[in-house]
Structure formats: structure tokens, C-alpha cells
Design a protein around this motif. Structure first.
Motif, PDB file in Angstrom:
ATOM      1  N   MET A   1       0.828  -1.184   0.000  1.00 41.55           N
ATOM      2  CA  MET A   1       0.000   0.000   0.000  1.00 41.55           C
ATOM      3  C   MET A   1       0.878   1.255   0.000  1.00 41.55           C
ATOM      4  SD  MET A   1      -3.196   1.168   0.187  1.00 41.55           S
ATOM      5  CE  MET A   1      -4.256  -0.017   0.931  1.00 41.55           C
ATOM      6  N   ARG A   2       1.968   1.221   0.785  1.00 40.17           N
ATOM      7  CA  ARG A   2       2.855   2.394   0.824  1.00 40.17           C
ATOM      8  C   ARG A   2       3.452   2.681  -0.553  1.00 40.17           C
ATOM      9  NH1 ARG A   2       4.198   4.148   6.042  1.00 40.17           N
ATOM     10  NH2 ARG A   2       3.855   2.597   7.672  1.00 40.17           N
ATOM     11  N   ALA A   3       3.901   1.619  -1.231  1.00 48.18           N
ATOM     12  CA  ALA A   3       4.498   1.802  -2.559  1.00 48.18           C
ATOM     13  C   ALA A   3       3.472   2.351  -3.541  1.00 48.18           C
ATOM     14  CB  ALA A   3       5.065   0.474  -3.066  1.00 48.18           C
ATOM     15  N   LEU A   4       2.255   1.873  -3.455  1.00 47.53           N
ATOM     16  CA  LEU A   4       1.200   2.358  -4.348  1.00 47.53           C
ATOM     17  C   LEU A   4       0.904   3.838  -4.123  1.00 47.53           C
ATOM     18  CD1 LEU A   4      -1.277  -0.657  -4.117  1.00 47.53           C
ATOM     19  CD2 LEU A   4      -0.005   0.046  -6.151  1.00 47.53           C
ATOM     20  N   THR A   5       0.816   4.236  -2.833  1.00 48.95           N
ATOM     21  CA  THR A   5       0.513   5.639  -2.544  1.00 48.95           C
ATOM     22  C   THR A   5       1.668   6.550  -2.951  1.00 48.95           C
ATOM     23  OG1 THR A   5       1.259   5.369  -0.251  1.00 48.95           O
ATOM     24  CG2 THR A   5      -1.100   5.133  -0.665  1.00 48.95           C
ATOM     25  N   GLU A   6       2.897   6.095  -2.740  1.00 52.19           N
ATOM     26  CA  GLU A   6       4.056   6.900  -3.131  1.00 52.19           C
ATOM     27  C   GLU A   6       4.103   7.071  -4.642  1.00 52.19           C
ATOM     28  OE1 GLU A   6       7.579   5.220  -1.394  1.00 52.19           O
ATOM     29  OE2 GLU A   6       6.809   5.495   0.652  1.00 52.19           O
ATOM     30  N   ALA A   7       3.839   5.974  -5.367  1.00 54.25           N
ATOM     31  CA  ALA A   7       3.881   6.039  -6.830  1.00 54.25           C
ATOM     32  C   ALA A   7       2.810   6.979  -7.374  1.00 54.25           C
ATOM     33  CB  ALA A   7       3.697   4.636  -7.417  1.00 54.25           C
ATOM     34  N   ARG A   8       1.666   7.046  -6.718  1.00 54.71           N
ATOM     35  CA  ARG A   8       0.564   7.902  -7.160  1.00 54.71           C
ATOM     36  C   ARG A   8       0.640   9.301  -6.575  1.00 54.71           C
ATOM     37  NH1 ARG A   8      -4.560   6.883  -9.283  1.00 54.71           N
ATOM     38  NH2 ARG A   8      -4.290   5.367 -10.921  1.00 54.71           N
ATOM     39  N   GLY A   9       1.479   9.495  -5.563  1.00 50.30           N
ATOM     40  CA  GLY A   9       1.594  10.805  -4.929  1.00 50.30           C
ATOM     41  C   GLY A   9       0.373  11.179  -4.107  1.00 50.30           C
ATOM     42  N   VAL A  10      -0.231  10.185  -3.466  1.00 51.13           N
ATOM     43  CA  VAL A  10      -1.391  10.444  -2.605  1.00 51.13           C
ATOM     44  C   VAL A  10      -1.070   9.960  -1.195  1.00 51.13           C
ATOM     45  CG1 VAL A  10      -3.091  10.269  -4.467  1.00 51.13           C
ATOM     46  CG2 VAL A  10      -2.497   8.239  -3.174  1.00 51.13           C
ATOM     47  N   SER A  11      -1.781  10.503  -0.232  1.00 48.38           N
ATOM     48  CA  SER A  11      -1.552  10.102   1.155  1.00 48.38           C
ATOM     49  C   SER A  11      -2.586   9.074   1.583  1.00 48.38           C
ATOM     50  CB  SER A  11      -1.638  11.321   2.077  1.00 48.38           C
ATOM     51  OG  SER A  11      -2.979  11.792   2.129  1.00 48.38           O
ATOM     52  N   LEU A  12      -2.235   8.331   2.622  1.00 50.53           N
ATOM     53  CA  LEU A  12      -3.179   7.372   3.191  1.00 50.53           C
ATOM     54  C   LEU A  12      -4.407   8.101   3.737  1.00 50.53           C
ATOM     55  CD1 LEU A  12      -0.694   4.967   5.016  1.00 50.53           C
ATOM     56  CD2 LEU A  12      -2.006   4.481   2.942  1.00 50.53           C
ATOM     57  N   ALA A  14      -5.737  10.889   2.555  1.00 50.32           N
ATOM     58  CA  ALA A  14      -6.587  11.291   1.430  1.00 50.32           C
ATOM     59  C   ALA A  14      -7.375  10.098   0.900  1.00 50.32           C
ATOM     60  CB  ALA A  14      -5.743  11.906   0.324  1.00 50.32           C
ATOM     61  N   LEU A  15      -6.724   8.947   0.840  1.00 51.69           N
ATOM     62  CA  LEU A  15      -7.431   7.746   0.385  1.00 51.69           C
ATOM     63  C   LEU A  15      -8.509   7.332   1.381  1.00 51.69           C
ATOM     64  CD1 LEU A  15      -4.515   5.625  -1.070  1.00 51.69           C
ATOM     65  CD2 LEU A  15      -6.323   6.782  -2.332  1.00 51.69           C
ATOM     66  N   SER A  16      -8.217   7.473   2.660  1.00 55.20           N
ATOM     67  CA  SER A  16      -9.222   7.175   3.685  1.00 55.20           C
ATOM     68  C   SER A  16     -10.440   8.066   3.506  1.00 55.20           C
ATOM     69  CB  SER A  16      -8.643   7.363   5.089  1.00 55.20           C
ATOM     70  OG  SER A  16      -7.601   6.434   5.329  1.00 55.20           O
ATOM     71  N   ALA A  17     -10.196   9.344   3.228  1.00 58.80           N
ATOM     72  CA  ALA A  17     -11.297  10.284   3.002  1.00 58.80           C
ATOM     73  C   ALA A  17     -12.087   9.905   1.757  1.00 58.80           C
ATOM     74  CB  ALA A  17     -10.758  11.706   2.885  1.00 58.80           C
ATOM     75  N   MET A  18     -11.379   9.453   0.711  1.00 60.81           N
ATOM     76  CA  MET A  18     -12.049   9.021  -0.509  1.00 60.81           C
ATOM     77  C   MET A  18     -13.020   7.871  -0.211  1.00 60.81           C
ATOM     78  SD  MET A  18     -10.377   7.259  -3.934  1.00 60.81           S
ATOM     79  CE  MET A  18     -10.212   5.641  -3.181  1.00 60.81           C
ATOM     80  N   LEU A  19     -12.643   7.036   0.745  1.00 64.06           N
ATOM     81  CA  LEU A  19     -13.479   5.895   1.122  1.00 64.06           C
ATOM     82  C   LEU A  19     -14.595   6.280   2.089  1.00 64.06           C
ATOM     83  CD1 LEU A  19     -10.654   3.235   1.669  1.00 64.06           C
ATOM     84  CD2 LEU A  19     -12.130   3.496  -0.337  1.00 64.06           C
ATOM     85  N   GLY A  20     -14.577   7.541   2.536  1.00 60.71           N
ATOM     86  CA  GLY A  20     -15.577   7.976   3.504  1.00 60.71           C
ATOM     87  C   GLY A  20     -15.252   7.523   4.917  1.00 60.71           C
ATOM     88  N   ARG A  21     -13.991   7.272   5.174  1.00 67.51           N
ATOM     89  CA  ARG A  21     -13.526   6.821   6.490  1.00 67.51           C
ATOM     90  C   ARG A  21     -12.777   7.948   7.186  1.00 67.51           C
ATOM     91  NH1 ARG A  21     -15.105   1.460   7.817  1.00 67.51           N
ATOM     92  NH2 ARG A  21     -15.351   0.322   5.873  1.00 67.51           N
ATOM     93  N   ASN A  22     -12.463   7.740   8.488  1.00 66.99           N
ATOM     94  CA  ASN A  22     -11.671   8.757   9.187  1.00 66.99           C
ATOM     95  C   ASN A  22     -10.255   8.752   8.628  1.00 66.99           C
ATOM     96  OD1 ASN A  22      -9.789   7.136  10.810  1.00 66.99           O
ATOM     97  ND2 ASN A  22     -11.594   6.466  11.940  1.00 66.99           N
ATOM     98  N   ALA A  23      -9.554   9.846   8.842  1.00 67.82           N
ATOM     99  CA  ALA A  23      -8.238  10.051   8.225  1.00 67.82           C
ATOM    100  C   ALA A  23      -7.208   8.997   8.612  1.00 67.82           C
ATOM    101  CB  ALA A  23      -7.712  11.437   8.576  1.00 67.82           C
ATOM    102  N   ALA A  24      -7.379   8.357   9.757  1.00 64.08           N
ATOM    103  CA  ALA A  24      -6.398   7.370  10.238  1.00 64.08           C
ATOM    104  C   ALA A  24      -6.696   5.940   9.777  1.00 64.08           C
ATOM    105  CB  ALA A  24      -6.341   7.409  11.764  1.00 64.08           C
ATOM    106  N   TYR A  25      -7.810   5.726   9.080  1.00 69.78           N
ATOM    107  CA  TYR A  25      -8.258   4.374   8.726  1.00 69.78           C
ATOM    108  C   TYR A  25      -7.172   3.559   8.016  1.00 69.78           C
ATOM    109  CZ  TYR A  25     -10.966   0.752   6.252  1.00 69.78           C
ATOM    110  OH  TYR A  25     -11.431  -0.433   5.735  1.00 69.78           O
ATOM    111  N   LEU A  26      -6.657   4.040   6.892  1.00 71.00           N
ATOM    112  CA  LEU A  26      -5.659   3.275   6.137  1.00 71.00           C
ATOM    113  C   LEU A  26      -4.296   3.287   6.826  1.00 71.00           C
ATOM    114  CD1 LEU A  26      -6.610   4.076   2.442  1.00 71.00           C
ATOM    115  CD2 LEU A  26      -6.926   1.931   3.691  1.00 71.00           C
TER     116      LEU A  26
END
Length: 196
Positions: A1-12, A14-26
Motif C-alpha cells: 500500500m505504501r508503494a502504491l501511494t508513493e507512486a501515485r503521490g497520494v496520502s493514506l 486522502a485515500l481514507s477520506a475518498m473511502l468515507g472513512r476517518n483520516a487514520a483508517y488506512l
């Protein structure tokens, strides 16, 4: 997951928010293993976002499944795209009974993505297609095939003509395929698309 987020330039976060979860979820999932596995809906949305197979995020393949490699190759339904290499993105699966009905054999079928609009309305940009690489000889009736012409890979309607293959697009507004020798990679035997 870390490698994927780094390659895309997104934070965990931000992805948590995209999922409608709290910021610490991922972040908790990655660092603490909590939750132990991602919810199916979250896993599916993340896999779609990253363009990977859900199995890479912990999805279990169905028990009665026929595995199909998903290649990082787009079969252009437009002017054609050049391939430098065929990278494995992951493995998807279809039901074994469907694979048997389609006549698929292990190691002879792959999934690729369609790019462009020259095969509309049957195939549209972004569609995933199952290509049977054991079927490389179009007959006079023809069918939809993935072909390589002058190094460009594309999906086209192909039939046997007098002494040569006839290659056409379904979209009458599309430009004609480029001239040159046609290498048939395989026949399109299944379309994997959610209803539109």
C-alpha cells in the motif's frame, strides 16, 4: 500500500477520506494491521483507483475460479498503441464453468483493456476484454481479435479474405487501420464490463 501511494503521490489520509472513512483508517491498516482486512467495498474502490487486482489488497479468489492474468497492455480501438513490454498487473478470475464454455485453457488467455472508440458501440474505451490466445486464425465469418500491425496493438474486426486478412473497425467514423502485415494475437471471447 505504501508503494502504491508513493507512486501515485497520494496520502493514506486522502485515500481514507475518498473511502468515507476517518483520516487514520488506512494508516492504522498499514501500520497496525487494524482492521485485519479491508472491507470488500473499500478494497474494490482502492483497486479501481490504483488500477490493480483486488487480490493485491488481500481479496480471496473465488473457490470455483479460473485465473486470468491481467496485462498492462491496452488494445487500442483507435489508431494503435505501441507496446514496450507486457507487465503483469495482477490476476483476475472468472467462473470455471464460464471458462469451460468459452473453451479457455490455462496459460492461453489474458485480460487487456480497450483504448479508444473505433470499436464502438460494442467495445468502448476502458472496457476489459478476455483474449483467447489459442484462437489466432480468423475464418471468412470473422470476429473481434487483438492484432498487431506495424508494432501497434489494437482490437479490430478481422476476417479471412482472398489471400489476406481483412481488418476493419465497427465505428464507421473511425479512420481505417494502418497498412501492413497483421499478426493475430488472439480472439476476444468475453467482455468484462459493469452495466452502463
Amino acid at each position: 500500500m505504501r508503494a502504491l501511494t508513493e507512486a501515485r503521490g497520494v496520502s493514506l489520509a486522502a485515500l481514507s477520506a475518498m473511502l468515507g472513512r476517518n483520516a487514520a483508517y488506512l494508516h492504522q491498516f498499514v501500520t497496525r494491521g487494524s482492521p485485519r482486512s479491508l472491507a470488500a467495498d473499500d478494497r474494490r474502490r482502492l483497486a479501481d483507483f490504483f488500477g490493480i487486482d483486488e487480490a493485491e489488497l488481500g481479496a480471496e479468489p473465488p473457490r470455483n475460479a479460473f485465473p486470468l492474468p491481467r496485462l498492462d497492455v491496452a488494445a487500442s480501438a483507435g489508431p494503435g498503441s505501441l507496446i514496450d513490454n507486457e507487465t503483469l498487473l495482477g490476476t483476475a478470475a472468472i467462473d470455471t464453468a464460464l471458462a469451460r464454455h468459452l473453451g479457455l485453457h490455462a496459460g492461453k488467455a489474458v485480460i487487456v483493456r480497450v483504448r479508444g472508440d473505433s470499436m464502438e458501440p460494442g467495445l468502448v474505451d476502458g472496457d476489459l476484454i478476455v483474449v483467447d490466445q489459442a484462437k489466432t486464425r480468423p475464418d471468412a465469418q470473422g470476429g473481434v481479435f487483438v492484432v498487431r500491425i506495424d508494432g501497434a496493438v489494437m482490437v479490430k474486426r478481422v476476417r479471412a479474405g482472398r489471400g489476406a486478412l481483412v481488418v476493419t473497425s465497427d465505428n464507421v467514423a473511425a479512420p481505417p487501420p494502418p497498412p501492413g502485415p497483421v499478426e493475430v494475437i488472439g480472439r476476444v471471447v468475453w467482455l468484462m464490463r459493469a452495466p452502463r
